[in-house]
Design a protein around this motif. Sequence first.
Motif, PDB file in Angstrom:
ATOM      1  N   GLY A   1       0.845  -1.197   0.000  1.00 43.85           N
ATOM      2  CA  GLY A   1       0.000   0.000   0.000  1.00 43.85           C
ATOM      3  C   GLY A   1       0.871   1.234   0.000  1.00 43.85           C
ATOM      4  N   ARG A   2       2.011   1.145  -0.726  1.00 49.86           N
ATOM      5  CA  ARG A   2       2.997   2.235  -0.713  1.00 49.86           C
ATOM      6  C   ARG A   2       2.703   3.222  -1.839  1.00 49.86           C
ATOM      7  N   PRO A   3       2.791   4.538  -1.559  1.00 51.98           N
ATOM      8  CA  PRO A   3       2.589   5.517  -2.636  1.00 51.98           C
ATOM      9  C   PRO A   3       3.610   5.265  -3.754  1.00 51.98           C
TER      10      PRO A   3
ATOM     11  N   LYS B   1       4.218  10.337   6.778  1.00 46.29           N
ATOM     12  CA  LYS B   1       4.075   9.884   8.160  1.00 46.29           C
ATOM     13  C   LYS B   1       4.538   8.431   8.169  1.00 46.29           C
ATOM     14  N   HIS B   2       5.210   8.011   9.182  1.00 45.50           N
ATOM     15  CA  HIS B   2       5.925   6.750   9.082  1.00 45.50           C
ATOM     16  C   HIS B   2       6.073   6.124  10.461  1.00 45.50           C
ATOM     17  N   TYR B   3       6.360   4.856  10.477  1.00 41.50           N
ATOM     18  CA  TYR B   3       6.762   4.179  11.715  1.00 41.50           C
ATOM     19  C   TYR B   3       5.725   4.363  12.822  1.00 41.50           C
TER      20      TYR B   3
ATOM     21  N   PRO C   1      11.876  -2.520  -0.486  1.00 40.57           N
ATOM     22  CA  PRO C   1      11.619  -1.588   0.615  1.00 40.57           C
ATOM     23  C   PRO C   1      11.423  -2.411   1.881  1.00 40.57           C
ATOM     24  N   SER C   2      11.224  -1.759   3.000  1.00 36.98           N
ATOM     25  CA  SER C   2      10.948  -2.508   4.227  1.00 36.98           C
ATOM     26  C   SER C   2       9.651  -3.302   4.045  1.00 36.98           C
ATOM     27  N   ALA C   3       9.603  -4.505   4.652  1.00 37.39           N
ATOM     28  CA  ALA C   3       8.502  -5.440   4.394  1.00 37.39           C
ATOM     29  C   ALA C   3       7.333  -5.231   5.356  1.00 37.39           C
TER      30      ALA C   3
HETATM   31 MG    MG Z   1      10.085   1.620   4.871  1.00 36.54          MG
END
Ligand code: MG
Length: 358
Positions: free
Chosen positions: A59-61, A240-242, A144-146
């Motif tokens: 669901g990554r931009p 926004k992340h993490y 990318p990170s999973a």
């Molecule tokens: Mg990442």
Amino acid sequence: MITRIMDVSTEPLDMKCIKEAGKILIDGGLVAFPTETVYGLGGDATDKEASKKIYAAKGRPSDNPLIVHIAEFKQLESIAKDLPDTAAKLANAFWPGPLTMVVNKNDVIPYETTGGLDTVAVRMPNNPVALALIKESGCMIAAPSANTSGRPSPTKASHVYEDLSGKIDAILDGGEVDIGLESTIVDLTEDVVTILRPGYINMEMLKQVVGEVRIDPGIVYNDKGTSSGARPKAPGMRYKHYAPKGDLTIISGAEDVVISTINHKAREAIKNGSKVGIIATSETANRYTDGQVLIIGDRSDEGSIAHNLYDILRQFDELNVDIIFSESFATPNMGQAIMNRLLKAAGQKVIEVQENML
Ligand code: MG
Ligand code: AMP
């Protein structure tokens, strides 16, 4: 789709699993695998359909580019254009390892992998499973990170399963990762090497190899936690992340005042009907009187704090806390990387406490 879990946590490495996972990549599928930083979600970096699947699963931009993982320096040369001398110097010093280099790209890596950019981010991970997978498949792996976009990055195979089960072909379970924070990203396309994302490889370490190093002004926050106003060059640093589900606030200042402030705020919040979580260290945990206290690590061992950060944020999600208070971690070497992630998770909410607030 049923997501297969393959155990590659024991030595010697189970090459049968690596071969099967490599076959999935060659056939255009997706495999999550451990690296020394966090788990990555891998697909063939030269296959635009595989990259599209990565964005869909997370669901990554689609404008947030992927890092290409390689096992040999010549693979970097095969996908870069106008590669500067600094690339070989940095690779000699830090590869395999937690350093990602952004360089100009040629036509080998498609725009689907680089989020439409003319540059590509490249890293050689320092993890036997990751390196074996790249070599065995013969693929450069976009990864990318999973995690599901926006959630804390995965540091265990179970985190990957939580987010991506049913959406990807396989997970290689290599046990817990080592570092626990994503790689340092440096931009080599300008005159001066520029840090786009802080990580384990810090400014001082980079300076020793290449001399002058800058920090992207878009990721610098002043001591009130507000941005300088510049736009981060790494697209991923703009999102926004993490973020945990609970509302996280960092309390910063002298230890005694921080603890009494968190105790006071936790008590108030609980009185108002909220479920409260507290991020403490082994040195401070027994001084908290209310709320659900989790120990992130030892203040005397900054690696332990980096290692456990994302797992703690996920644990608070499971505990369904509404509000989280955290101590601040301005540790000597990884402090910048730890605080960069924690501040993002907190949406930059920091309360500076003074002695006279006691
Ligand atoms: Mg990442
Ligand atoms: P992740 O692997 O999930 O940590 O995400 C990769 C990070 O690298 C994101 O923050 C991206 O924005 C950043 N990145 C990847 N490629 C580039 C690039 N060509 N230029 C700048 N940043 C990049």
